[in-house]
Design a protein around this motif. Structure first.
Motif, PDB file in Angstrom:
ATOM      1  N   ALA A  44       0.872  -1.177   0.000  1.00 42.98           N
ATOM      2  CA  ALA A  44       0.000   0.000   0.000  1.00 42.98           C
ATOM      3  C   ALA A  44       0.905   1.222   0.000  1.00 42.98           C
ATOM      4  O   ALA A  44       1.443   1.601   1.040  1.00 42.98           O
ATOM      5  CB  ALA A  44      -0.920  -0.006   1.216  1.00 42.98           C
ATOM      6  N   TYR A  45       1.099   1.813  -1.172  1.00 41.78           N
ATOM      7  CA  TYR A  45       1.991   2.967  -1.245  1.00 41.78           C
ATOM      8  C   TYR A  45       1.578   3.891  -2.391  1.00 41.78           C
ATOM      9  O   TYR A  45       0.792   3.532  -3.266  1.00 41.78           O
ATOM     10  CB  TYR A  45       3.450   2.531  -1.402  1.00 41.78           C
ATOM     11  N   ALA A  46       2.128   5.097  -2.331  1.00 44.98           N
ATOM     12  CA  ALA A  46       1.878   6.093  -3.366  1.00 44.98           C
ATOM     13  C   ALA A  46       3.171   6.843  -3.637  1.00 44.98           C
ATOM     14  O   ALA A  46       4.099   6.842  -2.817  1.00 44.98           O
ATOM     15  CB  ALA A  46       0.780   7.063  -2.931  1.00 44.98           C
ATOM     16  N   GLY A  47       3.234   7.495  -4.808  1.00 49.05           N
ATOM     17  CA  GLY A  47       4.449   8.213  -5.128  1.00 49.05           C
ATOM     18  C   GLY A  47       4.335   8.998  -6.407  1.00 49.05           C
ATOM     19  O   GLY A  47       3.253   9.108  -7.015  1.00 49.05           O
ATOM     20  N   PHE A  48       5.477   9.541  -6.806  1.00 48.39           N
ATOM     21  CA  PHE A  48       5.568  10.315  -8.035  1.00 48.39           C
ATOM     22  C   PHE A  48       6.746   9.810  -8.864  1.00 48.39           C
ATOM     23  O   PHE A  48       7.774   9.394  -8.316  1.00 48.39           O
ATOM     24  CB  PHE A  48       5.769  11.800  -7.730  1.00 48.39           C
ATOM     25  N   ALA A  49       6.577   9.857 -10.182  1.00 50.69           N
ATOM     26  CA  ALA A  49       7.645   9.470 -11.105  1.00 50.69           C
ATOM     27  C   ALA A  49       7.933  10.640 -12.034  1.00 50.69           C
ATOM     28  O   ALA A  49       7.002  11.237 -12.608  1.00 50.69           O
ATOM     29  CB  ALA A  49       7.241   8.243 -11.915  1.00 50.69           C
TER      30      ALA A  49
ATOM     31  N   SER B  47       8.528   6.538  -3.863  1.00 53.75           N
ATOM     32  CA  SER B  47       7.293   6.002  -3.281  1.00 53.75           C
ATOM     33  C   SER B  47       7.434   5.886  -1.772  1.00 53.75           C
ATOM     34  O   SER B  47       8.524   5.676  -1.241  1.00 53.75           O
ATOM     35  CB  SER B  47       6.952   4.634  -3.890  1.00 53.75           C
ATOM     36  N   ILE B  48       6.296   6.016  -1.084  1.00 56.57           N
ATOM     37  CA  ILE B  48       6.258   5.963   0.375  1.00 56.57           C
ATOM     38  C   ILE B  48       5.102   5.073   0.805  1.00 56.57           C
ATOM     39  O   ILE B  48       3.982   5.204   0.298  1.00 56.57           O
ATOM     40  CB  ILE B  48       6.079   7.371   0.981  1.00 56.57           C
ATOM     41  N   GLY B  49       5.372   4.159   1.750  1.00 59.47           N
ATOM     42  CA  GLY B  49       4.297   3.328   2.289  1.00 59.47           C
ATOM     43  C   GLY B  49       4.741   1.914   2.602  1.00 59.47           C
ATOM     44  O   GLY B  49       5.926   1.639   2.818  1.00 59.47           O
ATOM     45  N   LYS B  50       3.798   1.012   2.591  1.00 63.21           N
ATOM     46  CA  LYS B  50       4.035  -0.407   2.869  1.00 63.21           C
ATOM     47  C   LYS B  50       4.474  -1.065   1.570  1.00 63.21           C
ATOM     48  O   LYS B  50       3.674  -1.192   0.629  1.00 63.21           O
ATOM     49  CB  LYS B  50       2.742  -1.052   3.384  1.00 63.21           C
ATOM     50  N   GLN B  51       5.750  -1.509   1.521  1.00 60.90           N
ATOM     51  CA  GLN B  51       6.284  -2.031   0.264  1.00 60.90           C
ATOM     52  C   GLN B  51       7.585  -2.791   0.515  1.00 60.90           C
ATOM     53  O   GLN B  51       8.089  -2.850   1.637  1.00 60.90           O
ATOM     54  CB  GLN B  51       6.538  -0.886  -0.723  1.00 60.90           C
ATOM     55  N   ASP B  52       8.124  -3.376  -0.563  1.00 64.78           N
ATOM     56  CA  ASP B  52       9.367  -4.131  -0.479  1.00 64.78           C
ATOM     57  C   ASP B  52      10.561  -3.192  -0.358  1.00 64.78           C
ATOM     58  O   ASP B  52      10.545  -2.073  -0.864  1.00 64.78           O
ATOM     59  CB  ASP B  52       9.547  -5.004  -1.725  1.00 64.78           C
ATOM     60  N   TYR B  53      11.615  -3.696   0.310  1.00 66.13           N
ATOM     61  CA  TYR B  53      12.897  -2.996   0.333  1.00 66.13           C
ATOM     62  C   TYR B  53      13.561  -3.114  -1.042  1.00 66.13           C
ATOM     63  O   TYR B  53      13.197  -3.946  -1.875  1.00 66.13           O
ATOM     64  CB  TYR B  53      13.841  -3.618   1.358  1.00 66.13           C
ATOM     65  N   ALA B  54      14.612  -2.325  -1.231  1.00 65.17           N
ATOM     66  CA  ALA B  54      15.399  -2.422  -2.459  1.00 65.17           C
ATOM     67  C   ALA B  54      15.995  -3.811  -2.635  1.00 65.17           C
ATOM     68  O   ALA B  54      16.082  -4.329  -3.758  1.00 65.17           O
ATOM     69  CB  ALA B  54      16.512  -1.370  -2.443  1.00 65.17           C
TER      70      ALA B  54
ATOM     71  N   ASP C 283      17.341 -11.354   5.552  1.00 65.37           N
ATOM     72  CA  ASP C 283      16.275 -11.902   6.394  1.00 65.37           C
ATOM     73  C   ASP C 283      14.960 -11.152   6.219  1.00 65.37           C
ATOM     74  O   ASP C 283      13.902 -11.748   6.109  1.00 65.37           O
ATOM     75  CB  ASP C 283      16.712 -11.876   7.858  1.00 65.37           C
ATOM     76  N   GLU C 284      15.009  -9.821   6.201  1.00 65.23           N
ATOM     77  CA  GLU C 284      13.814  -8.995   6.044  1.00 65.23           C
ATOM     78  C   GLU C 284      13.944  -8.168   4.778  1.00 65.23           C
ATOM     79  O   GLU C 284      14.960  -7.497   4.560  1.00 65.23           O
ATOM     80  CB  GLU C 284      13.645  -8.064   7.248  1.00 65.23           C
ATOM     81  N   THR C 285      12.900  -8.196   3.934  1.00 64.39           N
ATOM     82  CA  THR C 285      12.967  -7.438   2.686  1.00 64.39           C
ATOM     83  C   THR C 285      11.693  -6.636   2.413  1.00 64.39           C
ATOM     84  O   THR C 285      11.421  -6.270   1.274  1.00 64.39           O
ATOM     85  CB  THR C 285      13.246  -8.375   1.492  1.00 64.39           C
ATOM     86  N   ASP C 286      10.903  -6.347   3.451  1.00 60.95           N
ATOM     87  CA  ASP C 286       9.730  -5.494   3.273  1.00 60.95           C
ATOM     88  C   ASP C 286       9.350  -4.878   4.602  1.00 60.95           C
ATOM     89  O   ASP C 286       9.747  -5.363   5.662  1.00 60.95           O
ATOM     90  CB  ASP C 286       8.550  -6.280   2.687  1.00 60.95           C
ATOM     91  N   GLY C 287       8.562  -3.795   4.556  1.00 63.38           N
ATOM     92  CA  GLY C 287       8.160  -3.135   5.785  1.00 63.38           C
ATOM     93  C   GLY C 287       6.967  -2.225   5.585  1.00 63.38           C
ATOM     94  O   GLY C 287       6.466  -2.048   4.468  1.00 63.38           O
ATOM     95  N   ASP C 288       6.517  -1.614   6.681  1.00 62.96           N
ATOM     96  CA  ASP C 288       5.330  -0.755   6.663  1.00 62.96           C
ATOM     97  C   ASP C 288       5.648   0.719   6.469  1.00 62.96           C
ATOM     98  O   ASP C 288       4.791   1.477   6.002  1.00 62.96           O
ATOM     99  CB  ASP C 288       4.547  -0.918   7.975  1.00 62.96           C
ATOM    100  N   ASP C 289       6.843   1.142   6.868  1.00 62.92           N
ATOM    101  CA  ASP C 289       7.206   2.563   6.833  1.00 62.92           C
ATOM    102  C   ASP C 289       8.417   2.759   5.925  1.00 62.92           C
ATOM    103  O   ASP C 289       9.479   3.201   6.356  1.00 62.92           O
ATOM    104  CB  ASP C 289       7.514   3.058   8.241  1.00 62.92           C
ATOM    105  N   VAL C 290       8.246   2.432   4.655  1.00 60.79           N
ATOM    106  CA  VAL C 290       9.362   2.384   3.715  1.00 60.79           C
ATOM    107  C   VAL C 290       9.313   3.570   2.751  1.00 60.79           C
ATOM    108  O   VAL C 290       8.268   3.887   2.185  1.00 60.79           O
ATOM    109  CB  VAL C 290       9.347   1.065   2.911  1.00 60.79           C
ATOM    110  N   ILE C 291      10.466   4.191   2.577  1.00 60.58           N
ATOM    111  CA  ILE C 291      10.656   5.222   1.555  1.00 60.58           C
ATOM    112  C   ILE C 291      11.616   4.641   0.520  1.00 60.58           C
ATOM    113  O   ILE C 291      12.711   4.192   0.872  1.00 60.58           O
ATOM    114  CB  ILE C 291      11.246   6.505   2.154  1.00 60.58           C
ATOM    115  N   LEU C 292      11.199   4.629  -0.736  1.00 64.34           N
ATOM    116  CA  LEU C 292      11.980   3.964  -1.782  1.00 64.34           C
ATOM    117  C   LEU C 292      12.188   4.897  -2.967  1.00 64.34           C
ATOM    118  O   LEU C 292      11.254   5.572  -3.415  1.00 64.34           O
ATOM    119  CB  LEU C 292      11.282   2.682  -2.222  1.00 64.34           C
ATOM    120  N   LEU C 293      13.423   4.916  -3.467  1.00 65.17           N
ATOM    121  CA  LEU C 293      13.791   5.732  -4.622  1.00 65.17           C
ATOM    122  C   LEU C 293      14.354   4.823  -5.705  1.00 65.17           C
ATOM    123  O   LEU C 293      15.271   4.034  -5.447  1.00 65.17           O
ATOM    124  CB  LEU C 293      14.841   6.768  -4.212  1.00 65.17           C
ATOM    125  N   ASP C 294      13.790   4.915  -6.908  1.00 68.03           N
ATOM    126  CA  ASP C 294      14.157   4.021  -8.006  1.00 68.03           C
ATOM    127  C   ASP C 294      14.638   4.832  -9.201  1.00 68.03           C
ATOM    128  O   ASP C 294      13.958   5.748  -9.663  1.00 68.03           O
ATOM    129  CB  ASP C 294      12.939   3.178  -8.398  1.00 68.03           C
TER     130      ASP C 294
END
Length: 309
Positions: A101-106, A113-120, A140-151
Motif C-alpha cells: 500500500a503505497y503512493a508516489g511520483f515518477a 514512493s512511500i508506504g508499505k512495500q518491499d525494500y530495495a 532476512d527482512e525485505t519489506d516493511g510498513d514505513d518504507v521510503i523507496l527511490l528508483d
C-alpha cells in the motif's frame, strides 16, 4: 518461483502497461490496472511422514493507478492483497492480507514512493524454484510498513535505494533498515549487487548483509549464480541453469548451499519443468522435484498450475 529479472525496475512496472495487466480504465491521463496471480499446486514437503496436500501458493490481486500530470511527471499508487494464508487455513489469517500500500511520483527515469512495500534488496536473487526447503538469499527482512523507496531506471542500469523508518512508539514500529540494489546489463550478461544495513533490535546493533549475482544468456541456455551473506549469521550461494527445451517449455536445474553460522551446512538441489500454453503464455502448468542432505530427508515434489492476468 522467483521470476523477477534482476534488472526489473519498479518505475516501469508502475507507469507502463504490463503484459499481464488488465487495463480497466485508460482515459484522459488516468489509468487503472488490475493484476492477478492464482497458483495452486499438489505438494509433498521434504522429510519423513510428510503427506500430499493442496497448497494455495499464490492468490493475489494487485491494483495500480496512475495519473499523467504532465509530459514527464506522473503520480501513482498501489494496493495489493494476498489471500493464500486464508486459503491455507492459517490460524492467524482468516481474510485478505494487505501486502503493498503505497503512493508516489515518477519524473522521467526516477520514481519516489512511500508506504508499505518491499525494500530495495527484495529484487536480489536468481533462484528459480517453486518450493525450495532452504533459504535462497541471506537477507532476512525485505519489506516493511514505513518504507521510503527511490528508483532510478537508467536504460541498462537500475539503482534502487530504500529505508525503513523506525516509527518508534507507533503501531508499525520496527527495526530501522537501509537497503540498496543495483543491476547492470552488458550485452547478454546481467550483474547485480545488493546491500542491507539493518538493526537487530530497536536502537540495537546493526547487521550488514550483502549479495552479488550474475546471469548470462548463452542462447541455448541461461546460466546464473549468486552469493549472499548476513554478517556472522548466514552464507548462501545458488547455481541455476535454464533450458528452453521447446518454444513453450522451460527446464530448470538448480542448487543452493545454505550455511548458518550456528548450524550444519544444508545442500539442496531441485529441478522443475514449466509449460506455458502457446496462445496464452500467462497460463502455465509445472512440476518440480527437490531434495536436501538433511538427516531424514525424503524427496519433495510439486505439481500445479499458475494463471496470471
Amino acid at each position: 518461483m522467483k521470476k523477477t529479472i534482476l534488472a526489473t525496475a519498479m518505475l516501469s512496472s508502475l507507469t507502463a502497461t504490463s503484459v499481464m495487466a488488465a487495463t480497466m480504465v485508460d482515459h484522459d491521463g488516468f489509468k487503472y490496472q488490475l493484476n492477478g496471480d492464482i497458483q495452486i499446486q499438489l505438494q509433498k514437503d521434504n522429510g519423513e511422514n510428510k503427506n500430499l496436500y493442496v497448497n494455495f501458493d499464490s492468490l493475489k490481486f494487485d491494483n495500480k493507478v496512475s495519473y499523467q500530470l504532465s509530459k514527464d511527471l506522473s503520480a501513482f499508487g498501489r494496493i495489493k492483497f494476498d489471500f493464500d494464508d486464508a486459503a491455507n487455513d492459517d490460524d492467524d489469517q482468516n481474510s485478505a492480507a494487505l501486502k503493498d500500500a503505497y503512493a508516489g511520483f515518477a519524473y522521467r527515469d526516477t520514481a519516489l514512493s512511500i508506504g508499505k512495500q518491499d525494500y530495495a534488496t527484495d529484487g536480489f536473487g536468481i533462484a528459480e524454484d517453486y518450493e525450495m526447503d532452504s533459504d535462497d538469499v541471506a537477507f532476512d527482512e525485505t519489506d516493511g510498513d514505513d518504507v521510503i523507496l527511490l528508483d532510478f531506471d537508467l536504460d541498462k542500469v537500475n539503482l534502487v535505494l530504500s529505508t525503513e523508518l523506525r516509527a518508534e512508539g507507533e503501531d508499525s514500529e520496527d527495526e530501522q533498515s537501509f537497503d540498496a540494489f543495483a543491476s547492470f546489463n552488458v550485452s547478454d550478461l546481467e550483474i547485480a549487487v545488493a546491500y542491507q544495513n539493518r538493526e537487530v533490535a530497536i536502537h540495537g546493533e546493526k547487521m550488514d548483509s550483502y549479495g552479488v549475482s550474475a546471469k548470462y544468456d548463452a542462447g541455448f541456455a541461461t546460466f546464473a549464480a549468486d552469493y549472499s551473506e548476513a554478517e556472522d549469521t548466514l552464507k548462501v550461494y545458488n547455481l541455476v541453469t535454464m533450458f528452453d527445451v521447446a518454444d513453450s517449455t522451460t527446464l530448470v536445474l538448480g542448487y543452493v548451499n545454505n550455511k548458518p553460522e550456528s548450524d550444519e551446512e544444508t545442500r539442496e538441489w531441485y529441478t522443475n519443468v514449466t509449460y506455458a500454453f502457446p496462445e496464452f503464455k500467462d497460463v502455465k502448468v509445472f512440476a518440480e522435484l527437490s531434495n536436501t542432505n538433511k538427516e531424514g530427508a525424503e524427496m519433495a515434489y510439486v505439481a500445479g498450475t499458475e494463471i496470471e492476468f
